[in-house]
Every structure is written in structure tokens, then in C-alpha cells.
Design an enzyme around this catalytic site. Sequence first.
Site, mmCIF file in Angstrom:
data_model
loop_
_atom_site.group_PDB
_atom_site.id
_atom_site.type_symbol
_atom_site.label_atom_id
_atom_site.label_comp_id
_atom_site.label_asym_id
_atom_site.label_seq_id
_atom_site.Cartn_x
_atom_site.Cartn_y
_atom_site.Cartn_z
ATOM 1 N N TYR A 10 -8.857 -12.366 -51.826
ATOM 2 C CA TYR A 10 -9.766 -12.098 -50.726
ATOM 3 C C TYR A 10 -9.668 -13.128 -49.687
ATOM 4 O O TYR A 10 -9.284 -12.888 -48.443
ATOM 5 C CB TYR A 10 -11.040 -11.683 -51.154
ATOM 6 C CG TYR A 10 -12.109 -11.707 -50.234
ATOM 7 C CD1 TYR A 10 -12.249 -10.583 -49.438
ATOM 8 C CD2 TYR A 10 -12.973 -12.727 -49.998
ATOM 9 C CE1 TYR A 10 -13.333 -10.556 -48.519
ATOM 10 C CE2 TYR A 10 -13.844 -12.844 -48.847
ATOM 11 C CZ TYR A 10 -14.085 -11.658 -47.979
ATOM 12 O OH TYR A 10 -14.902 -11.456 -46.960
ATOM 13 N N LYS A 19 -8.228 -13.495 -45.603
ATOM 14 C CA LYS A 19 -8.879 -13.993 -44.815
ATOM 15 C C LYS A 19 -8.359 -15.086 -43.924
ATOM 16 O O LYS A 19 -8.675 -15.300 -42.789
ATOM 17 C CB LYS A 19 -10.470 -14.130 -45.033
ATOM 18 C CG LYS A 19 -11.302 -12.795 -45.565
ATOM 19 C CD LYS A 19 -11.121 -11.794 -44.535
ATOM 20 C CE LYS A 19 -11.799 -10.335 -44.886
ATOM 21 N NZ LYS A 19 -11.794 -9.428 -43.909
#
Length: 274
Positions: free
Chosen positions: A152, A156
Site C-alpha cells: 500500500y 502511494k
Amino acid sequence: MKDTALVTGASSGIGVEFARQLAARGHDLVLVARSVERLESLAEELREAHGVRAEVVGQDLAAPDAATRVAREVAARGLTVGLLVNNAGFGTAGRFEEIPAGREHDELMVNVVSLVGLTHAFIPGMVARGGGAVVNVGSVAGFHISPYLATYAASKTFVLNFSLALWAEFRGRGVKVLAVAPGPVETAFFDVLGTKEATMGARMNTPEQVVRSALHALDRDRGYVVPGRGNFGMAHLMPRRPRKLITLIGRLVTKRVAETSSPEVRGDAAARAA
């Protein structure tokens, strides 16, 4: 009316708020997500409240051809997208070896591949018309190396660096690009991730605050924005070197994620906010 704005992940959270604030600014909308019923309800709300055109496109952005399908559907309806909001995304958390590989594949498809694909689909038209904007929703996690949130956070980081590179490329050409890097936000993200307990005590921003900050920064062609003073400090005040030491320190914080997320939530129950 202003340019049509396309918002992904528009069925909940930050995506809903982007749709509402953009409609209040006079933008027609294309709302994209998997949950068509929720999109239809939001579209009707926006039509009645602001008199804008609001179209619904149901699409799972984890599909390999998702961006192409969305672009074709937009063209078939005779719409011209002048503002693209790549908001859809979801996270996986926990010990890497326990997270199903398929979930992380879908996570990268939504968070990275579809985001780039949609940007490719709509930016050329913006350049040709001499104006437009792209907003990519990342996370303050993109500034850090985050054990137990490895995929994750890395996705990002891509969103942040990709957006800033395009911001520099298109300066002076009429197209704005903005990366939005919020910290914890009062949405269902942590519930579906299964890490709600790990966020207890954290200062949460509201979707309204995040979107208001994002649109303010977009108006000023800022390149990126970290909504909230505390989040800004978290993004910029932590030293970047030595990387291994900073990563081990971060591990002490993010380990709570592995301890509070269940195997079931790390698997199929880790629903996408797409």
C-alpha cells in the site's frame, strides 16, 4: 457549466465528497465505481441540488482493461473530461507472507495501473484543448517506508512521484496535476482494512477538509498537498536518512497493523474502496 469532472471511487468517502464539492462548483460529473446503486443515488442528489449532469459508469478498476472501458464509455456518451480525479484505491495490511498475492495484485491494479491508464486516456485531450487538470489521491504513507503496509505505502509513493513528475512536465501548458496525500481520514477505509483499533487516538481529518484543501491547492497549481498541519509535519519532518534505521523505527509503529488485522480481513474481506 464548467468542464466535466470524472471521479473514481465515487461511491464512498473522499470520492463522494469530491463529487459534491465539484458539483457545487458547477462541474458536470462522471461517477465511477463498482457500486452502481450507490452511484445512482449520489448522481440523483447532485442533479437535484446543483442542476448538473451526473453520469454513472460501473467499473471494477482492478480489471486489466478498466481504463480503456471507462474512456470508451465516456466517449460513447459524448462527454469531454476536463478534470480527472483518480481517487479509487484500497489497502492491504499485515504480515506480507499472510496477505493473499491476488489481493495485492488487485491493489496495484487499482492504485497504480488504472490511475496511470486513466491519466493516459484523458490528458492528451486536455493538452490539445489547452487546459485541464488531474488530481491523484495518494496518502501520507507515500512519504515513508511502512512495514506491514508495504504494498500500500509503495503504491502511494508511486502516486506522489508520478504526479509531481507530470506536474513539472505540464507546467506552462495549461494542464494542472496535483497529488493529494491525506493522513487518516474519517471514512470506512480502516474498517474494511481491519485496522480500526490501530488508529485509535490518531487525529482524523474529515473528507470535507481533505477535498477542500485539495481544490484550494489545485486552484493554485501547488503540485501536491498534505491536508492538515499535523500530517504535513509527519510527511516532512521525519528524516529520510539513514533509510534502514528510519524503516526499523517505523516498524515499531506500523507493527500494530499486523497485530490488529485478522487473516480474514487481510484476505477477501479487505473490500476495495473502488
